[in-house]
Design an enzyme around this catalytic site. Structure first.
Site, PDB file in Angstrom:
ATOM      1  N   ARG A  21       0.786   3.127 -10.682  1.00 26.55           N
ATOM      2  CA  ARG A  21       0.554   4.414 -10.003  1.00 26.55           C
ATOM      3  C   ARG A  21       1.340   5.488 -10.743  1.00 26.55           C
ATOM      4  NH1 ARG A  21      -1.658   2.281  -5.223  1.00 26.55           N
ATOM      5  NH2 ARG A  21      -3.196   3.897  -5.259  1.00 26.55           N
TER       6      ARG A  21
ATOM      7  N   GLN B  19      -3.544   7.771 -13.761  1.00 27.81           N
ATOM      8  CA  GLN B  19      -4.235   8.311 -12.589  1.00 27.81           C
ATOM      9  C   GLN B  19      -5.766   8.293 -12.717  1.00 27.81           C
ATOM     10  OE1 GLN B  19      -2.303  11.934 -11.645  1.00 27.81           O
ATOM     11  NE2 GLN B  19      -2.343  11.511  -9.465  1.00 27.81           N
TER      12      GLN B  19
ATOM     13  N   ASP C 140      -7.342   4.876 -11.860  1.00 31.17           N
ATOM     14  CA  ASP C 140      -6.889   4.244 -10.627  1.00 31.17           C
ATOM     15  C   ASP C 140      -8.039   4.015  -9.636  1.00 31.17           C
ATOM     16  OD1 ASP C 140      -5.589   3.437  -8.381  1.00 31.17           O
ATOM     17  OD2 ASP C 140      -4.222   5.130  -8.276  1.00 31.17           O
TER      18      ASP C 140
ATOM     19  N   SER D 214      -7.238   3.986  -5.774  1.00 30.49           N
ATOM     20  CA  SER D 214      -7.199   5.298  -5.123  1.00 30.49           C
ATOM     21  C   SER D 214      -8.612   5.818  -4.884  1.00 30.49           C
ATOM     22  CB  SER D 214      -6.428   6.304  -5.980  1.00 30.49           C
ATOM     23  OG  SER D 214      -5.063   6.016  -5.937  1.00 30.49           O
TER      24      SER D 214
ATOM     25  N   TYR E 277       5.122   2.350  -3.806  1.00 28.83           N
ATOM     26  CA  TYR E 277       4.530   1.504  -2.774  1.00 28.83           C
ATOM     27  C   TYR E 277       5.530   1.220  -1.666  1.00 28.83           C
ATOM     28  CZ  TYR E 277       0.499   0.247  -5.645  1.00 28.83           C
ATOM     29  OH  TYR E 277      -0.649   0.273  -6.363  1.00 28.83           O
TER      30      TYR E 277
HETATM   31  N1  LIG Z   1      -1.371   7.705  -9.952  1.00 31.92           N
HETATM   32  C1  LIG Z   1      -0.497   8.059  -9.049  1.00 31.92           C
HETATM   33  O1  LIG Z   1       0.448   8.757  -9.310  1.00 31.92           O
HETATM   34  C2  LIG Z   1      -0.674   7.530  -7.654  1.00 31.92           C
HETATM   35  C3  LIG Z   1      -1.905   7.063  -7.256  1.00 31.92           C
HETATM   36  C4  LIG Z   1      -2.062   6.554  -5.961  1.00 31.92           C
HETATM   37  C5  LIG Z   1      -0.966   6.500  -5.099  1.00 31.92           C
HETATM   38  N2  LIG Z   1       0.226   6.967  -5.517  1.00 31.92           N
HETATM   39  C6  LIG Z   1       1.391   6.906  -4.631  1.00 31.92           C
HETATM   40  O2  LIG Z   1       1.614   5.549  -4.292  1.00 31.92           O
HETATM   41  C7  LIG Z   1       2.137   5.471  -2.978  1.00 31.92           C
HETATM   42  C8  LIG Z   1       1.342   4.495  -2.134  1.00 31.92           C
HETATM   43  O3  LIG Z   1       0.048   5.026  -1.921  1.00 31.92           O
HETATM   44  P1  LIG Z   1      -1.163   4.091  -1.663  1.00 31.92           P
HETATM   45  O4  LIG Z   1      -2.320   4.926  -1.329  1.00 31.92           O
HETATM   46  O5  LIG Z   1      -1.280   3.056  -2.685  1.00 31.92           O
HETATM   47  O6  LIG Z   1      -0.690   3.393  -0.362  1.00 31.92           O
HETATM   48  P2  LIG Z   1      -1.350   2.144   0.242  1.00 31.92           P
HETATM   49  O7  LIG Z   1      -2.794   2.070   0.101  1.00 31.92           O
HETATM   50  O8  LIG Z   1      -0.489   1.014  -0.163  1.00 31.92           O
HETATM   51  O9  LIG Z   1      -1.147   2.636   1.741  1.00 31.92           O
HETATM   52  C9  LIG Z   1      -0.321   2.086   2.591  1.00 31.92           C
HETATM   53  C10 LIG Z   1       0.414   3.167   3.340  1.00 31.92           C
HETATM   54  O10 LIG Z   1       0.862   2.569   4.523  1.00 31.92           O
HETATM   55  C11 LIG Z   1       2.233   2.784   4.664  1.00 31.92           C
HETATM   56  N3  LIG Z   1       2.827   1.700   5.423  1.00 31.92           N
HETATM   57  C12 LIG Z   1       2.996   0.401   5.056  1.00 31.92           C
HETATM   58  N4  LIG Z   1       3.606  -0.280   6.033  1.00 31.92           N
HETATM   59  C13 LIG Z   1       3.837   0.590   7.044  1.00 31.92           C
HETATM   60  C14 LIG Z   1       4.431   0.485   8.329  1.00 31.92           C
HETATM   61  N5  LIG Z   1       4.947  -0.658   8.781  1.00 31.92           N
HETATM   62  N6  LIG Z   1       4.478   1.593   9.085  1.00 31.92           N
HETATM   63  C15 LIG Z   1       3.981   2.765   8.646  1.00 31.92           C
HETATM   64  N7  LIG Z   1       3.410   2.940   7.469  1.00 31.92           N
HETATM   65  C16 LIG Z   1       3.344   1.854   6.658  1.00 31.92           C
HETATM   66  C17 LIG Z   1       2.751   2.910   3.255  1.00 31.92           C
HETATM   67  O11 LIG Z   1       3.965   3.624   3.225  1.00 31.92           O
HETATM   68  C18 LIG Z   1       1.619   3.620   2.544  1.00 31.92           C
HETATM   69  O12 LIG Z   1       1.738   5.007   2.610  1.00 31.92           O
HETATM   70  C19 LIG Z   1       2.171   6.895  -2.466  1.00 31.92           C
HETATM   71  O13 LIG Z   1       3.460   7.382  -2.720  1.00 31.92           O
HETATM   72  C20 LIG Z   1       1.156   7.609  -3.327  1.00 31.92           C
HETATM   73  O14 LIG Z   1       1.390   8.990  -3.415  1.00 31.92           O
HETATM   74  C21 LIG Z   1       0.401   7.471  -6.789  1.00 31.92           C
END
Ligand SMILES: NC(=O)c1ccc[n+]([C@@H]2O[C@H](COP(=O)([O-])OP(=O)(O)OC[C@H]3O[C@@H](n4cnc5c(N)ncnc54)[C@H](O)[C@@H]3O)[C@@H](O)[C@H]2O)c1
Length: 390
Positions: free
Chosen positions: A128, A133, A136, A139, A235
């Site tokens: 990530r 990006q 991905d 996403s 994550y």
């Molecule tokens: N290329 C990039 O830069 C990029 C791309 C995608 C995501 N991200 C980042 O990665 C991170 C994860 O995103 P994602 O979409 O993969 O998440 P994900 O699909 O893993 O979503 C799971 C979400 O559920 C939350 N979660 C897990 N257990 C929980 C609990 N017990 N109670 C409440 N919430 C809970 C997590 O904090 C997360 O936000 C974020 O910070 C996002 O901004 C970055």
């Protein structure tokens, strides 16, 4: 070099790995495209459109595998646990395979792929980072799932989402609560807001608060703090049972106050935490809807049944899988762009450039030269560290 796209074989799968519009971009990096006939049909991309852009169409699936240096699929064997195994005898040694492989699924499947000698890349393992990006796919599919989850919930709820002021009186808006504000949850928030629902959300990562608020939703604060809520990759980290138990206690009232709860709280490679118990469901108003986007990994609701819609005490709990497949046109378009960006990254001068020091390649390669080479996958399945790859 040739990229081959077989027709997806998972029952009901309607997406396709490449769409006609990316073919000229692939040509620019020296990649020709062959498609199995009708591979894009169900996503709204007929064979003629691929041919116009310069792809070659083949009737025989086996010939696609025989002719291609690189195979691009949406659901490869691994994530396709129904019919995917039939492709394994078609793989060729050192052929490159790219797609959803479910690399932290079952070791037996990953070892089958390794034994076939293919160099496989799992899109689920894409780092990530800003650099990755555009590649991905998680996403991309997550955003579609978040959008579609709200539409399904709106269609199931016996109430309107927006406030309506009519000659027949005022209809109050539906209340929607989203648990887990990652990419999927954030898209669900945006969609619920557009439909006029009073939307709130909760996530255990403190960084999520600002993102939720920037979409105009209310962030629900719970007086419980996660330890090291997120890892270096952003994550969420798994927490202990006492944390989840406290969360459930605090969420009980919030859940009961809402008409729709959409759960998207997943932890990579782990069973999803149960955040809504049977008792919490019983506390909801009959007619309420829970849409559990974590259903594939056990679900965030105790009563979720994977792939099913059940009604308990008047509350509908939906655990459907693969919602992105229900928007196959745009899902394929986004996926194809992710795959094209990845191919442009790994192919240079018409040859694969598989530099294992490159973070994107190192993170996503699962099997190579007959072995499972990915350190994260090896650690997950408790296989000894491979000296050559570390
Ligand atoms: N290329 C990039 O830069 C990029 C791309 C995608 C995501 N991200 C980042 O990665 C991170 C994860 O995103 P994602 O979409 O993969 O998440 P994900 O699909 O893993 O979503 C799971 C979400 O559920 C939350 N979660 C897990 N257990 C929980 C609990 N017990 N109670 C409440 N919430 C809970 C997590 O904090 C997360 O936000 C974020 O910070 C996002 O901004 C970055």
């Amino acid at each position: 070099m040739i990229v081959g796209v077989p027709r997806e074989s998972y029952p009901g799968e309607r997406r396709v790995a490449l769409v006609p519009s990316v073919i000229p971009n692939l040509k620019k990096v020296g990649l020709d495209v062959i498609m199995e006939e009708n591979a894009g049909l169900e996503a709204g991309f007929p064979d003629a459109d691929y041919a116009t852009k310069g792809a070659k169409l083949l009737k025989d699936r086996g010939e696609v595998f025989r002719s291609a240096d690189i195979i691009a699929q949406v659901l490869c064997y691994g994530s396709n646990d129904k019919t995917g195994k039939a492709d394994v005898p078609l793989y060729r040694r050192d052929q490159i395979l790219i797609g959803f492989l479910r690399p932290l699924g079952t070791l037996e499947t990953i070892e089958d792929i390794a034994r076939a000698g293919v160099t496989s890349f799992a899109v689920e393992l894409m780092p990530r980072t800003t650099r990755a990006q555009s590649m991905d796919a998680l996403s991309s599919m997550g955003a579609i799932c978040g959008y579609k989850a709200v539409l399904v919930a709106a269609d199931t709820l016996p109430r309107l989402f927006p406030m309506l002021t009519t000659a027949a009186g005022t209809i109050t808006p539906a209340r929607v609560f989203i648990i887990g504000a990652g990419v999927t949850g954030l898209q669900a928030i945006a969609t619920a807001r557009r439909l006029g629902a009073v939307t709130s959300a909760y996530d255990m990562r403190p960084a999520a608060k600002e993102q939720v608020q920037s979409l105009g939703a209310r962030f629900v604060e719970l007086p419980v703090e996660a330890k090291d809520a997120q890892d270096a990759a952003g994550y969420a980290r798994a927490q202990d049972e006492s944390f989840y138990s406290r969360q459930r206690e605090l969420l009980t009232r919030v859940v009961a106050e809402n008409d729709v709860v959409i759960t998207a709280a997943v932890i990579p490679g782990k069973k999803s935490p149960v955040l809504i118990t049977r008792e919490m469901v019983a506390g909801m108003v009959p007619g309420s809807v829970i849409l559990d986007l974590a259903a594939e990994r056990g679900g965030n609701c105790e009563l979720t049944r994977m792939g099913e819609k059940v009604v308990e005490r008047g509350v509908t709990i939906i655990g459907w899988l693969n919602l992105a497949n229900s928007v196959p046109h745009d899902a394929s378009q986004m996926y194809a762009r992710n795959i094209t960006a990845f191919l442009a990254h790994i192919v240079k001068d018409r040859k694969p450039r598989l530099d294992v020091k490159d973070e994107i390649i190192q993170s996503t390669v699962v099997t190579r030269g007959g072995q499972v080479v990915n350190p994260r996958v090896r650690e997950f399945f408790q296989l000894p560290v491979l000296a050559a790859h570390s």
